[in-house]
Motif scaffolding. Structure first.
Motif, PDB file in Angstrom:
ATOM      1  N   ARG A   5      -1.982   7.500   1.286  1.00 27.29           N
ATOM      2  CA  ARG A   5      -2.016   8.709   0.461  1.00 27.29           C
ATOM      3  C   ARG A   5      -2.710   9.858   1.195  1.00 27.29           C
ATOM      4  O   ARG A   5      -2.250  11.006   1.171  1.00 27.29           O
ATOM      5  CB  ARG A   5      -2.729   8.421  -0.858  1.00 27.29           C
ATOM      6  N   GLY A   6      -3.816   9.548   1.851  1.00 31.34           N
ATOM      7  CA  GLY A   6      -4.495  10.590   2.622  1.00 31.34           C
ATOM      8  C   GLY A   6      -3.639  11.098   3.770  1.00 31.34           C
ATOM      9  O   GLY A   6      -3.641  12.298   4.063  1.00 31.34           O
ATOM     10  N   GLY A  55       0.807  -1.211   0.000  1.00 32.73           N
ATOM     11  CA  GLY A  55       0.000   0.000   0.000  1.00 32.73           C
ATOM     12  C   GLY A  55       0.837   1.255   0.000  1.00 32.73           C
ATOM     13  O   GLY A  55       0.489   2.255  -0.663  1.00 32.73           O
ATOM     14  N   ILE A  56       1.959   1.256   0.732  1.00 29.69           N
ATOM     15  CA  ILE A  56       2.854   2.420   0.729  1.00 29.69           C
ATOM     16  C   ILE A  56       3.433   2.638  -0.668  1.00 29.69           C
ATOM     17  O   ILE A  56       3.495   3.774  -1.170  1.00 29.69           O
ATOM     18  CB  ILE A  56       3.981   2.232   1.765  1.00 29.69           C
ATOM     19  N   VAL A  57       3.843   1.539  -1.323  1.00 32.31           N
ATOM     20  CA  VAL A  57       4.400   1.649  -2.679  1.00 32.31           C
ATOM     21  C   VAL A  57       3.355   2.204  -3.641  1.00 32.31           C
ATOM     22  O   VAL A  57       3.635   3.111  -4.439  1.00 32.31           O
ATOM     23  CB  VAL A  57       4.909   0.276  -3.154  1.00 32.31           C
ATOM     24  N   ILE A  58       2.134   1.692  -3.563  1.00 33.52           N
ATOM     25  CA  ILE A  58       1.084   2.155  -4.471  1.00 33.52           C
ATOM     26  C   ILE A  58       0.719   3.610  -4.183  1.00 33.52           C
ATOM     27  O   ILE A  58       0.473   4.399  -5.109  1.00 33.52           O
ATOM     28  CB  ILE A  58      -0.149   1.247  -4.354  1.00 33.52           C
ATOM     29  N   ALA A  59       0.707   3.997  -2.911  1.00 33.10           N
ATOM     30  CA  ALA A  59       0.410   5.386  -2.566  1.00 33.10           C
ATOM     31  C   ALA A  59       1.468   6.329  -3.134  1.00 33.10           C
ATOM     32  O   ALA A  59       1.150   7.400  -3.675  1.00 33.10           O
ATOM     33  CB  ALA A  59       0.324   5.542  -1.052  1.00 33.10           C
ATOM     34  N   LEU A  60       2.741   5.957  -3.019  1.00 27.96           N
ATOM     35  CA  LEU A  60       3.813   6.784  -3.596  1.00 27.96           C
ATOM     36  C   LEU A  60       3.704   6.834  -5.119  1.00 27.96           C
ATOM     37  O   LEU A  60       4.020   7.864  -5.730  1.00 27.96           O
ATOM     38  CB  LEU A  60       5.179   6.237  -3.169  1.00 27.96           C
ATOM     39  N   VAL A  85      -2.395  10.199  11.136  1.00 27.02           N
ATOM     40  CA  VAL A  85      -3.605  10.019  10.341  1.00 27.02           C
ATOM     41  C   VAL A  85      -3.721   8.585   9.837  1.00 27.02           C
ATOM     42  O   VAL A  85      -4.821   8.055   9.691  1.00 27.02           O
ATOM     43  CB  VAL A  85      -3.600  11.016   9.155  1.00 27.02           C
ATOM     44  N   ILE A  86      -2.584   7.945   9.592  1.00 31.55           N
ATOM     45  CA  ILE A  86      -2.581   6.605   9.011  1.00 31.55           C
ATOM     46  C   ILE A  86      -2.919   5.536  10.042  1.00 31.55           C
ATOM     47  O   ILE A  86      -3.622   4.563   9.739  1.00 31.55           O
ATOM     48  CB  ILE A  86      -1.204   6.309   8.370  1.00 31.55           C
ATOM     49  N   LEU A  87      -2.444   5.696  11.271  1.00 28.68           N
ATOM     50  CA  LEU A  87      -2.528   4.609  12.246  1.00 28.68           C
ATOM     51  C   LEU A  87      -3.953   4.211  12.633  1.00 28.68           C
ATOM     52  O   LEU A  87      -4.269   3.009  12.640  1.00 28.68           O
ATOM     53  CB  LEU A  87      -1.719   4.974  13.491  1.00 28.68           C
ATOM     54  N   ALA A 131      -5.030  -2.168  -1.718  1.00 23.96           N
ATOM     55  CA  ALA A 131      -5.738  -1.081  -2.391  1.00 23.96           C
ATOM     56  C   ALA A 131      -6.313  -0.090  -1.376  1.00 23.96           C
ATOM     57  O   ALA A 131      -6.274   1.133  -1.584  1.00 23.96           O
ATOM     58  CB  ALA A 131      -6.846  -1.650  -3.272  1.00 23.96           C
ATOM     59  N   TYR A 132      -6.833  -0.598  -0.272  1.00 20.71           N
ATOM     60  CA  TYR A 132      -7.375   0.284   0.765  1.00 20.71           C
ATOM     61  C   TYR A 132      -6.252   0.975   1.546  1.00 20.71           C
ATOM     62  O   TYR A 132      -6.360   2.157   1.891  1.00 20.71           O
ATOM     63  CB  TYR A 132      -8.272  -0.523   1.711  1.00 20.71           C
TER      64      TYR A 132
END
Length: 323
Positions: free
Chosen positions: A185-186, A96-101, A221-223, A178-179
């Motif tokens: 990203r947010g 998810g971190i990779v996709i967000a970047l 915000v992520i946690l 995906a989630y």
């Protein structure tokens, strides 16, 4: 205003016309909330009715629940659920971190690929994805490793490598990533962009800025949603019972298909899910408190960076002057 609605009263001395007003006695009258009392009474009635039903209804068969609660089959299924949740969630967070970047990248190819990934896996049900992956050998009976449009190194039959455990890990991880990408990203977008510009004015690399400035603040915000997704992942593992992997629910199903004691075995599985989710909730609260303290450390580090800026660098960081 009617007398019953007033929030203050005066004593008899003031009512008698005390000219100096020494007889005033202001008394606060609390507001009445009859709706709250009615709602509370209804909740108590429902709670008592549910508790009475649980205790008096012999069809729950609590003796059977106690018999199977610590059985080896149930504990083995519980262990499978736990390690499957941990492995799948770890892969999902990293992916998810990779996709967000990628989604935040100015490169249109990377951004388009990340957008398609999140669109596809968020737009199709997880159960459908699991069943599709489990039957992927109908499309690709042999998996080939080699150079595209070039030589092939070796072939592997799909059924030999795509075991139920691997299908479960792949399906749960890809769907959850995906989630997690949207959550990460947010979180990154919630950090003020001016802080990144100030760090760039000091000559810090993008990797350092992301690791030391952006992510420590974004983690607040992520946690919380990540904790919620972990709890959801624990419950999503029950879906892999459709591919006959012996996790907690499937283990209970195997037992009650033999003994026909359906309700007690479902109660056993539900109680274990409740226990584990309660532990995860406590862990989430602990991590949020630790993250709050880490945020203050990060703000101190960022303040030190900003104090190192010369007046010229400050104007550059603010965009008022070219470097």
């Amino acid at each position: 205003m009617p007398a019953a609605d007033r929030t203050t009263t005066l004593d008899d001395g003031n009512a008698a016309g005390d000219p100096q007003g020494h007889g005033d006695d202001v008394r606060a009258v609390p507001l009445r909330h009859p709706g709250r009392w009615v709602a509370s009474a209804l909740v108590l009635v429902v709670a008592v009715a549910v508790a009475s039903s649980l205790v008096t209804n012999e069809r729950f068969q609590w003796d059977v629940v106690g018999e199977y609660f610590f059985s080896s089959a149930i504990l083995s299924g519980l262990w499978t659920t736990l390690w499957l949740t941990a492995v799948s969630m770890t892969i999902a967070v990293v992916l998810g971190i990779v996709i967000a970047l990628m989604r935040l990248s100015p490169n249109p190819v990377l951004k388009g690929g990340a957008n398609f990934y999140t669109w596809f896996f968020r737009g199709t049900p997880l159960l459908v994805q699991l069943i599709f992956l489990f039957n992927i050998s109908a499309l690709y009976p042999v998996l080939t490793v080699g150079v595209p449009f070039g030589p092939e190194f070796f072939d592997i039959p799909a059924n030999d490598i795509l075991t139920p455990a691997l299908v479960a890990i792949i399906g749960l991880s890809l769907n959850e990533a995906a989630y997690m990408a949207e959550i990460v990203r947010g979180g990154i977008n919630s950090v003020e962009h001016g802080q990144t510009e100030a760090a760039q004015a000091l000559g810090l690399r993008r990797s350092v800025i992301m690791r030391r400035i952006v992510l420590p603040q974004a983690i607040r915000v992520i946690l919380p949603p990540t904790g919620n997704e972990t709890i959801s992942m624990l419950k999503y593992t029950s879906l892999i019972s459709v591919i006959a992997m012996p996790e907690l629910l499937y283990s209970a199903q195997v037992i009650y298909s033999r003994t026909y004691e359906t309700i007690p075995l479902l109660m056993v599985a539900s109680l274990w899910y409740l226990i584990v989710t309660s532990v995860l909730t406590l862990g989430q609260a602990y991590l949020e408190r630790r993250t709050s303290r880490h945020r203050r450390t990060t703000e101190t580090f960022l303040g030190g960076l900003l104090r190192r800026l010369r007046p010229h660098d400050t104007r550059v960081a603010a965009g008022r002057e070219r470097p």
